[in-house]
Design an enzyme around this catalytic site. Structure first.
Site, PDB file in Angstrom:
ATOM      1  CB  CYS A 189      48.288  68.892  73.129  1.00  0.00           C
ATOM      2  SG  CYS A 189      47.029  67.759  71.859  1.00  0.00           S
ATOM      3  CD  GLU A 233      56.619  59.340  83.297  1.00  0.00           C
ATOM      4  OE1 GLU A 233      57.243  59.750  84.712  1.00  0.00           O
ATOM      5  OE2 GLU A 233      55.312  60.484  83.478  1.00  0.00           O
ATOM      6  CB  CYS A 236      45.592  58.318  85.710  1.00  0.00           C
ATOM      7  SG  CYS A 236      46.399  59.356  84.069  1.00  0.00           S
ATOM      8  N   GLY A 288      49.803  59.562  75.755  1.00  0.00           N
ATOM      9  CA  GLY A 288      48.997  58.636  74.078  1.00  0.00           C
ATOM     10  C   GLY A 288      47.221  58.623  74.666  1.00  0.00           C
ATOM     11  CB  CYS A 299      51.591  61.490  72.200  1.00  0.00           C
ATOM     12  SG  CYS A 299      49.462  62.060  72.354  1.00  0.00           S
ATOM     13  CB  CYS A 356      50.605  67.815  76.359  1.00  0.00           C
ATOM     14  SG  CYS A 356      50.163  66.550  76.912  1.00  0.00           S
ATOM     15  CB  CYS A 386      45.992  66.303  83.195  1.00  0.00           C
ATOM     16  SG  CYS A 386      44.983  66.119  84.696  1.00  0.00           S
ATOM     17  CG  LEU A 446      36.816  71.720  73.160  1.00  0.00           C
ATOM     18  CD1 LEU A 446      35.476  70.662  72.498  1.00  0.00           C
ATOM     19  CD2 LEU A 446      34.744  72.139  74.023  1.00  0.00           C
ATOM     20  CG  HIS A 447      42.233  71.221  76.060  1.00  0.00           C
ATOM     21  ND1 HIS A 447      41.593  70.890  77.079  1.00  0.00           N
ATOM     22  CD2 HIS A 447      42.871  70.478  75.431  1.00  0.00           C
ATOM     23  CE1 HIS A 447      42.102  69.548  77.463  1.00  0.00           C
ATOM     24  NE2 HIS A 447      42.954  69.342  76.438  1.00  0.00           N
TER      25      HIS A 447
HETATM   26  N1  SAH Z   1      45.812  62.040  74.529  1.00  0.00           N
HETATM   27  C1  SAH Z   1      44.143  62.136  75.720  1.00  0.00           C
HETATM   28  C2  SAH Z   1      44.335  61.388  76.738  1.00  0.00           C
HETATM   29  C3  SAH Z   1      45.228  61.655  77.624  1.00  0.00           C
HETATM   30  S1  SAH Z   1      44.427  62.497  78.525  1.00  0.00           S
HETATM   31  C4  SAH Z   1      43.182  63.611  75.362  1.00  0.00           C
HETATM   32  O1  SAH Z   1      44.282  64.229  74.480  1.00  0.00           O
HETATM   33  O2  SAH Z   1      42.423  63.075  75.963  1.00  0.00           O
HETATM   34  C5  SAH Z   1      45.557  63.895  79.406  1.00  0.00           C
HETATM   35  C6  SAH Z   1      44.954  65.519  79.549  1.00  0.00           C
HETATM   36  O3  SAH Z   1      45.392  66.727  80.474  1.00  0.00           O
HETATM   37  C7  SAH Z   1      44.584  66.531  78.311  1.00  0.00           C
HETATM   38  O4  SAH Z   1      42.756  66.399  78.527  1.00  0.00           O
HETATM   39  C8  SAH Z   1      44.929  66.717  77.960  1.00  0.00           C
HETATM   40  O5  SAH Z   1      44.887  67.861  76.740  1.00  0.00           O
HETATM   41  C9  SAH Z   1      44.881  67.554  78.992  1.00  0.00           C
HETATM   42  N2  SAH Z   1      46.535  68.221  79.477  1.00  0.00           N
HETATM   43  C10 SAH Z   1      48.178  67.943  78.830  1.00  0.00           C
HETATM   44  N3  SAH Z   1      48.907  68.678  79.280  1.00  0.00           N
HETATM   45  C11 SAH Z   1      47.920  69.422  80.572  1.00  0.00           C
HETATM   46  C12 SAH Z   1      49.051  70.810  81.382  1.00  0.00           C
HETATM   47  N4  SAH Z   1      49.726  70.924  81.385  1.00  0.00           N
HETATM   48  N5  SAH Z   1      48.310  70.956  82.095  1.00  0.00           N
HETATM   49  C13 SAH Z   1      46.818  70.388  82.658  1.00  0.00           C
HETATM   50  N6  SAH Z   1      46.363  69.432  81.276  1.00  0.00           N
HETATM   51  C14 SAH Z   1      46.470  69.327  80.823  1.00  0.00           C
END
Ligand code: SAH
Length: 351
Positions: free
Chosen positions: A114, A90, A103, A157, A110, A117, A331, A213-214
């Site tokens: 996480c 996508e 994007c 990914g 992946c 996600c 995201c 970071l999260h």
């Molecule tokens: N793998 C890379 C690129 C993906 S970017 C990375 O982790 O940075 C996608 C972003 O959206 C990442 O910051 C990811 O953690 C965040 N993300 C994943 N699931 C999400 C969700 N349900 N709501 C908001 N952000 C989310």
């Protein structure tokens, strides 16, 4: 068959030298591929027929097969592409005034799991080739006529887990002979692959880096971003400090806000400490719902207090309101599914 769009401009010149061809031909070929979006060597009408045949023997010109388009009320569009091996990826187009941000996906699935996600829910299938990354942008530019101005490697990914292909795709998209997109208008996002951050710096380009970071303690981060077990916070922070050394570009810390998980004021304080150490900006992303997952978005008041806490600690902070949630294009919602079940009518799918 080799894919000619896997080659950077420099690599194409080297190939041409081996074929005994003049290097200026590389500019002609790139112009056909990237400025005009040509899909066959036969279209390269300013090149001698014999040379076109020589190119067509080992090389193909790949393109993506569009499987469906989803249109959001906020003008965001999500494109579902079917790849040669039957995998789906996508790509999201986010128009904003005169700008249009794409994007991109860098892998099918992946590896990094996480738990909040959608992209990793079905595990990892394979890396995308440079051509498959570049073709996502080319498709939007030539088929959709979109003036793509900004690129974010934030689709499905982990870009730094597919570094060699990512680097080639960036070079092709950045070169003036290619798509000519300025490095400063590209952003690569990583879940924190430490060796990749060093490699990324060694590219020597002005591409922006975002870190997902999260969470601000190892205990919590290992739960939310499991690669933290391998590259814990302090190791990640050191890698970011190294990246910034010698005039490196500013880093953005991405922080998805999840209700009751990482949205307390103590979390905000920890985030402020890390951001200040790195002189980084913080980009807060309220959680986008993923079907079947137990996570929720915090209440608006909680988000506001979190923002204020960071601002009070002099951390530059932006709140990113996810686009395209009604079509699962936000995201973390990209999963490469041919059909979306939630909130999307079948009429949004065009074949
Ligand atoms: N793998 C890379 C690129 C993906 S970017 C990375 O982790 O940075 C996608 C972003 O959206 C990442 O910051 C990811 O953690 C965040 N993300 C994943 N699931 C999400 C969700 N349900 N709501 C908001 N952000 C989310």
């Amino acid at each position: 068959m080799k894919d000619i769009k896997d080659l950077t401009f420099e690599e194409l010149k080297a190939e041409l030298a081996e074929m005994g061809e003049a290097s200026y031909r590389a500019g002609q070929i790139f112009a056909w591929l990237y400025h005009r979006g040509a899909l066959s060597f036969a279209a390269f009408t300013d090149l001698p027929k014999k040379f076109r045949d020589e190119l067509a023997a080992p090389y193909e010109i790949s393109s993506l097969e569009l499987y469906g388009v989803f249109r959001s009320q906020d003008r965001t569009r999500k494109f579902l592409f079917k790849l040669g091996d039957g995998s789906f990826i996508e790509t999201v187009l986010i128009p904003a005034g005169a700008r249009a941000t794409v994007c991109l996906s860098t892998q099918v699935g992946c590896k990094f799991s996480c738990p909040f996600c959608a992209s990793g829910l079905k595990g990892f299938v394979r890396n995308l080739t440079p051509a498959e990354m570049v073709n996502q942008v080319l498709f939007l530019k030539h088929h959709e006529g979109e003036p793509v101005t900004n690129l974010v490697f934030m689709g499905m990914g982990e870009p730094l887990d597919n570094f060699e292909n990512l680097a080639k795709a960036i070079r092709i998209m950045n070169s003036t002979e290619g798509l000519g997109i300025a490095a400063r208008r590209m952003t690569v996002s990583t879940c924190g692959i430490v060796p990749g951050i060093g490699l990324f710096k060694s590219l020597g380009l002005q591409v922006n880096l975002s870190i997902s970071l999260h969470a601000v303690t190892d205990e919590k981060r290992t739960r939310l971003v499991p690669v933290n077990k391998k590259y814990p916070l302090e190791t990640l922070i050191e890698a970011c400090l190294d990246y910034r050394k010698g005039g490196g570009r500013k880093i953005t810390l991405e922080y998805v806000l999840i209700r009751g998980v990482n949205d307390s004021l103590a979390d905000a304080d920890g985030l402020a400490r890390i951001a200040r150490r790195l002189k980084a900006k913080v980009n807060l992303i309220p959680y986008s719902l993923v079907q079947g997952l137990p996570y929720e978005v915090p209440a608006e008041d909680t988000i506001r207090l979190f923002v204020q806490r960071l601002e009070g600690r002099k951390v530059p902070v932006t709140l990113r309101h996810s686009k395209g949630t009604d079509i699962q294009a936000a995201c973390g919602q990209l999963a490469g599914r041919p059909f979306n079940k939630v909130g999307v009518k079948a009429t949004h799918l065009t074949f």
